[in-house]
Design a protein around this motif. Structure first.
Motif, PDB file in Angstrom:
ATOM      1  N   ASP A   1      52.922  50.003 -41.713  1.00 33.33           N
ATOM      2  CA  ASP A   1      52.928  51.420 -41.343  1.00 33.33           C
ATOM      3  C   ASP A   1      53.103  52.257 -42.601  1.00 33.33           C
ATOM      4  OD1 ASP A   1      53.347  53.984 -40.427  1.00 33.33           O
ATOM      5  OD2 ASP A   1      54.735  53.420 -38.834  1.00 33.33           O
ATOM      6  N   PRO A   2      52.038  52.933 -43.066  1.00 34.85           N
ATOM      7  CA  PRO A   2      52.107  53.652 -44.345  1.00 34.85           C
ATOM      8  C   PRO A   2      53.037  54.844 -44.336  1.00 34.85           C
ATOM      9  CG  PRO A   2      50.067  54.178 -43.209  1.00 34.85           C
ATOM     10  CD  PRO A   2      50.713  53.072 -42.429  1.00 34.85           C
ATOM     11  N   LYS A   3      53.456  55.321 -43.165  1.00 36.93           N
ATOM     12  CA  LYS A   3      54.300  56.515 -43.077  1.00 36.93           C
ATOM     13  C   LYS A   3      55.794  56.192 -42.998  1.00 36.93           C
ATOM     14  CE  LYS A   3      51.035  59.518 -43.361  1.00 36.93           C
ATOM     15  NZ  LYS A   3      50.938  60.317 -44.610  1.00 36.93           N
ATOM     16  N   LEU A   4      56.133  54.916 -43.013  1.00 33.64           N
ATOM     17  CA  LEU A   4      57.547  54.569 -43.112  1.00 33.64           C
ATOM     18  C   LEU A   4      58.006  54.786 -44.548  1.00 33.64           C
ATOM     19  CD1 LEU A   4      57.874  51.258 -41.045  1.00 33.64           C
ATOM     20  CD2 LEU A   4      58.476  53.583 -40.353  1.00 33.64           C
ATOM     21  N   PRO A   5      59.314  55.007 -44.768  1.00 28.19           N
ATOM     22  CA  PRO A   5      59.793  55.163 -46.146  1.00 28.19           C
ATOM     23  C   PRO A   5      59.722  53.841 -46.893  1.00 28.19           C
ATOM     24  CG  PRO A   5      61.642  55.075 -44.623  1.00 28.19           C
ATOM     25  CD  PRO A   5      60.397  55.143 -43.778  1.00 28.19           C
ATOM     26  N   ILE A   6      59.412  53.911 -48.179  1.00 26.26           N
ATOM     27  CA  ILE A   6      59.476  52.714 -49.002  1.00 26.26           C
ATOM     28  C   ILE A   6      60.935  52.254 -49.044  1.00 26.26           C
ATOM     29  CG2 ILE A   6      59.793  53.989 -51.175  1.00 26.26           C
ATOM     30  CD1 ILE A   6      57.783  50.716 -50.672  1.00 26.26           C
ATOM     31  N   ALA A   7      61.130  50.943 -49.053  1.00 32.13           N
ATOM     32  CA  ALA A   7      62.471  50.356 -49.111  1.00 32.13           C
ATOM     33  C   ALA A   7      62.408  49.113 -49.990  1.00 32.13           C
ATOM     34  CB  ALA A   7      62.961  50.002 -47.707  1.00 32.13           C
TER      35      ALA A   7
ATOM     36  N   VAL B   1      68.686  62.833 -37.231  1.00 33.75           N
ATOM     37  CA  VAL B   1      69.225  61.684 -37.967  1.00 33.75           C
ATOM     38  C   VAL B   1      68.836  60.375 -37.301  1.00 33.75           C
ATOM     39  CG1 VAL B   1      71.331  60.570 -38.784  1.00 33.75           C
ATOM     40  CG2 VAL B   1      71.191  63.069 -38.741  1.00 33.75           C
ATOM     41  N   VAL B   2      68.312  59.430 -38.096  1.00 30.43           N
ATOM     42  CA  VAL B   2      68.062  58.057 -37.646  1.00 30.43           C
ATOM     43  C   VAL B   2      69.235  57.203 -38.113  1.00 30.43           C
ATOM     44  CG1 VAL B   2      66.541  56.052 -37.791  1.00 30.43           C
ATOM     45  CG2 VAL B   2      65.562  58.346 -37.784  1.00 30.43           C
ATOM     46  N   TYR B   3      69.995  56.653 -37.166  1.00 30.74           N
ATOM     47  CA  TYR B   3      71.146  55.816 -37.497  1.00 30.74           C
ATOM     48  C   TYR B   3      71.182  54.655 -36.504  1.00 30.74           C
ATOM     49  CZ  TYR B   3      73.844  57.698 -33.546  1.00 30.74           C
ATOM     50  OH  TYR B   3      74.289  58.033 -32.290  1.00 30.74           O
ATOM     51  N   ILE B   4      72.209  53.839 -36.570  1.00 30.85           N
ATOM     52  CA  ILE B   4      72.207  52.613 -35.777  1.00 30.85           C
ATOM     53  C   ILE B   4      72.149  52.888 -34.272  1.00 30.85           C
ATOM     54  CG2 ILE B   4      74.710  52.325 -35.554  1.00 30.85           C
ATOM     55  CD1 ILE B   4      74.180  49.295 -36.208  1.00 30.85           C
ATOM     56  N   GLY B   5      72.579  54.078 -33.862  1.00 30.47           N
ATOM     57  CA  GLY B   5      72.571  54.412 -32.445  1.00 30.47           C
ATOM     58  C   GLY B   5      71.211  54.730 -31.864  1.00 30.47           C
ATOM     59  N   ASN B   6      70.198  54.961 -32.712  1.00 28.72           N
ATOM     60  CA  ASN B   6      68.871  55.287 -32.181  1.00 28.72           C
ATOM     61  C   ASN B   6      67.726  54.683 -32.997  1.00 28.72           C
ATOM     62  OD1 ASN B   6      68.865  56.865 -34.509  1.00 28.72           O
ATOM     63  ND2 ASN B   6      68.723  58.838 -33.448  1.00 28.72           N
ATOM     64  N   SER B   7      68.021  53.732 -33.857  1.00 30.59           N
ATOM     65  CA  SER B   7      67.017  53.292 -34.835  1.00 30.59           C
ATOM     66  C   SER B   7      66.213  52.061 -34.455  1.00 30.59           C
ATOM     67  CB  SER B   7      67.713  52.983 -36.168  1.00 30.59           C
ATOM     68  OG  SER B   7      68.529  51.837 -36.044  1.00 30.59           O
ATOM     69  N   ARG B   8      66.643  51.289 -33.500  1.00 32.35           N
ATOM     70  CA  ARG B   8      65.996  50.000 -33.178  1.00 32.35           C
ATOM     71  C   ARG B   8      65.970  49.071 -34.401  1.00 32.35           C
ATOM     72  NH1 ARG B   8      60.694  52.845 -30.957  1.00 32.35           N
ATOM     73  NH2 ARG B   8      61.256  54.043 -32.815  1.00 32.35           N
ATOM     74  N   GLU B   9      66.994  49.232 -35.246  1.00 32.50           N
ATOM     75  CA  GLU B   9      67.219  48.384 -36.422  1.00 32.50           C
ATOM     76  C   GLU B   9      66.079  48.423 -37.439  1.00 32.50           C
ATOM     77  OE1 GLU B   9      68.459  44.483 -35.307  1.00 32.50           O
ATOM     78  OE2 GLU B   9      70.262  45.204 -34.276  1.00 32.50           O
ATOM     79  N   LYS B  10      65.445  49.560 -37.583  1.00 31.84           N
ATOM     80  CA  LYS B  10      64.450  49.792 -38.632  1.00 31.84           C
ATOM     81  C   LYS B  10      64.337  51.297 -38.855  1.00 31.84           C
ATOM     82  CE  LYS B  10      60.061  49.724 -37.639  1.00 31.84           C
ATOM     83  NZ  LYS B  10      58.684  49.333 -37.210  1.00 31.84           N
ATOM     84  N   PRO B  11      63.828  51.721 -40.017  1.00 34.52           N
ATOM     85  CA  PRO B  11      63.674  53.151 -40.236  1.00 34.52           C
ATOM     86  C   PRO B  11      62.537  53.716 -39.398  1.00 34.52           C
ATOM     87  CG  PRO B  11      62.722  51.935 -42.063  1.00 34.52           C
ATOM     88  CD  PRO B  11      63.393  50.927 -41.178  1.00 34.52           C
TER      89      PRO B  11
END
Length: 234
Positions: free
Chosen positions: A91-97, A152-162
């Motif tokens: 997915d090219p629109k995810l942040p680089i990590a 905000v994307v955090y552990i409560g709504n992230s599905r364990e990925k950005p």
């Protein structure tokens, strides 16, 4: 107040000039002001803000650097992409990590040559100042709202990925995902050049660790699936 409004309007007109000079269209003007250090009074329990550092106006990337952007950098410089995280590079629109501090600096240097402007990482103070939308006066700013929310994307709504770099709502200045999504490298200081700070928390953190003053220090050679970066022009 009127003088500040006039100055801000003039700065916005300068921002338009930057866009016309073929700089990246996603650079947001952060107006000048003062960084505040908050000190708790142990007797009264109150918190006071002391303005400790002048912040000159600068431009900040409205988003974290994306996979697509970093892939172009790798292609132009003949290097390999970093090790892929669990979700891959599809997915090219995810942040680089999984990028090291050194790779983030090299990306900034590449951008500088592309656009003939000096790109760099924000200082920790610039980063927090922008995340607060320059507001050290009151707790009334977007990233101080209760979670979960649309910012905000955090552990409560992230599905364990950005999430994608513009999937959440921006803050008052138009900056996306300053808190959560991925931790962001900031410029190393002279006192500790080996361990730069990352700011803002990530998709893997709880609500207490995705705030405007969330900060950790990592070794500059570290790779983590929840660490990326964004750029500034001073």
């Amino acid at each position: 107040m009127r003088t500040r409004l006039i100055i801000f309007t003039l700065l916005l007109s300068i921002q338009g000039t930057f866009a016309q000079n073929n700089l990246p269209v996603d650079m947001i003007l952060v107006p000048e002001g003062f960084f505040g250090t908050q000190v708790s009074d142990s007797v009264t329990g109150s918190v006071k803000t002391h303005l400790t550092q002048e912040i000159r106006s600068f431009y900040m990337g409205s988003t974290e650097v994306s996979i697509q952007d970093f892939q172009q950098f790798c292609k132009d410089t003949g290097r390999k992409m970093p090790p892929a995280p669990e979700w891959g590079w599809g997915d090219p629109k995810l942040p680089i990590a999984n990028v090291t501090y050194a790779e983030a600096i090299e990306y900034c240097n590449w951008l500088s040559k592309q656009y003939e402007e000096t790109f760099t990482l924000p200082t920790p103070e610039q980063w927090e100042y922008a995340a607060r939308s320059t507001n050290f006066d009151t707790p009334d700013f977007i990233y101080n709202k209760d979670l979960p929310n649309a910012f905000v994307v955090y552990i409560g709504n992230s599905r364990e990925k950005p999430d994608c770099i513009t999937c959440m709502q921006p803050n008052e200045l138009g900056l996306y995902s300053m808190c959560g999504n991925v931790w962001e490298w900031t410029l190393a200081g002279e006192r500790d050049p080996t361990n730069p700070a990352v700011m803002g928390g990530s998709f893997f953190e709880d609500a207490n660790s995705v705030k405007v003053n969330s900060k950790k220090k990592f070794n500059k050679y570290l790779r983590r699936q929840d660490v990326g970066f964004r750029v500034v022009i001073n």
